[in-house]
Design a protein around this motif. Structure first.
Motif, PDB file in Angstrom:
ATOM      1  N   PHE A   1       0.760  -1.031  -0.042  1.00  0.00           N
ATOM      2  CA  PHE A   1      -0.101   0.297  -0.073  1.00  0.00           C
ATOM      3  C   PHE A   1       1.399   1.348  -0.131  1.00  0.00           C
ATOM      4  O   PHE A   1       1.699   1.138   0.859  1.00  0.00           O
ATOM      5  CB  PHE A   1      -0.919  -0.044   1.514  1.00  0.00           C
TER       6      PHE A   1
ATOM      7  N   ILE B   1      -4.207   5.554   4.444  1.00  0.00           N
ATOM      8  CA  ILE B   1      -3.537   4.997   2.561  1.00  0.00           C
ATOM      9  C   ILE B   1      -4.184   6.032   1.087  1.00  0.00           C
ATOM     10  O   ILE B   1      -5.582   6.455   1.429  1.00  0.00           O
ATOM     11  CB  ILE B   1      -4.409   3.722   2.962  1.00  0.00           C
TER      12      ILE B   1
ATOM     13  N   CYS C   1      -2.282  -4.903  -5.433  1.00  0.00           N
ATOM     14  CA  CYS C   1      -2.290  -3.684  -4.168  1.00  0.00           C
ATOM     15  C   CYS C   1      -3.986  -3.505  -4.429  1.00  0.00           C
ATOM     16  O   CYS C   1      -3.768  -1.928  -4.552  1.00  0.00           O
ATOM     17  CB  CYS C   1      -1.701  -2.488  -4.768  1.00  0.00           C
TER      18      CYS C   1
END
Length: 179
Positions: free
Chosen positions: A49, A86, A159
């Protein structure tokens, strides 16, 4: 975390959206003065991430950390806390968004981490990260670290969300923004 460029993090409850056995990650700073980080799984090289320091991009960002989350992390003071968010850059940095609703909180003393879903209607899963912000950040890194991560991310098979987190405004422990 300001004195360490890389740190091993353990998510005892796992990371939402990932298999529970993926719970050990390495937190890599892209550059000493960068608000960008890369959280890389130690158990699956294809999982990672992009994280940011949310206080760098969103100075008004604040939330109340529920007591049960602070207890689960073993936090005894704010100085032990680091906060990251994130980044989803799946469509490229120009269209990147930030998950402000579910920050990654870290006990910097123990390395324990959790992604905490907030009960705060001010924040969303896909808050825009403006292009002008990236231009400012790119000038911080003389090594082109953002381009390297974006290229590394493009090569990743998994991902999940591609999102990012951050430590406090000074890129060390958070200031009093989280209580």
């Amino acid at each position: 975390m300001a004195d360490q460029q890389d740190k091993i993090l353990f998510f005892p409850s796992g990371v939402p959206g990932l298999p529970p056995e993926l719970n050990r990650f390495e937190l890599l700073s892209l550059a000493p003065d960068s608000p960008f980080y890369f959280l890389k799984s130690l158990q699956d090289e294809n999982v990672g991430f992009i994280l940011i320091n949310p206080f760098f991009f969103f100075p008004e960002y604040e939330f109340d950390l529920p007591d049960e989350e602070a207890e689960a992390l073993g936090l005894s003071s704010l100085e032990e806390l680091a906060v990251f968010c994130i980044v989803n850059a799946s469509r490229g940095l120009k269209y990147a968004t930030v998950n402000l609703l579910a920050p990654v909180v870290v006990n910097v003393t123990t390395g324990e981490a959790r992604q905490v879903v907030l009960a705060d209607s001010r924040y969303g899963l896909r808050h825009p990260l403006l292009v002008s912000t990236f231009r400012d950040v790119r000038s911080l890194s003389s090594q082109g670290s953002l381009a390297e991560v974006e290229g590394e991310k493009a090569g990743q098979e998994k991902c999940f969300g591609g999102e990012a987190g951050a430590t406090g405004r000074d890129q060390g422990a958070t200031s009093g923004e989280v209580s």
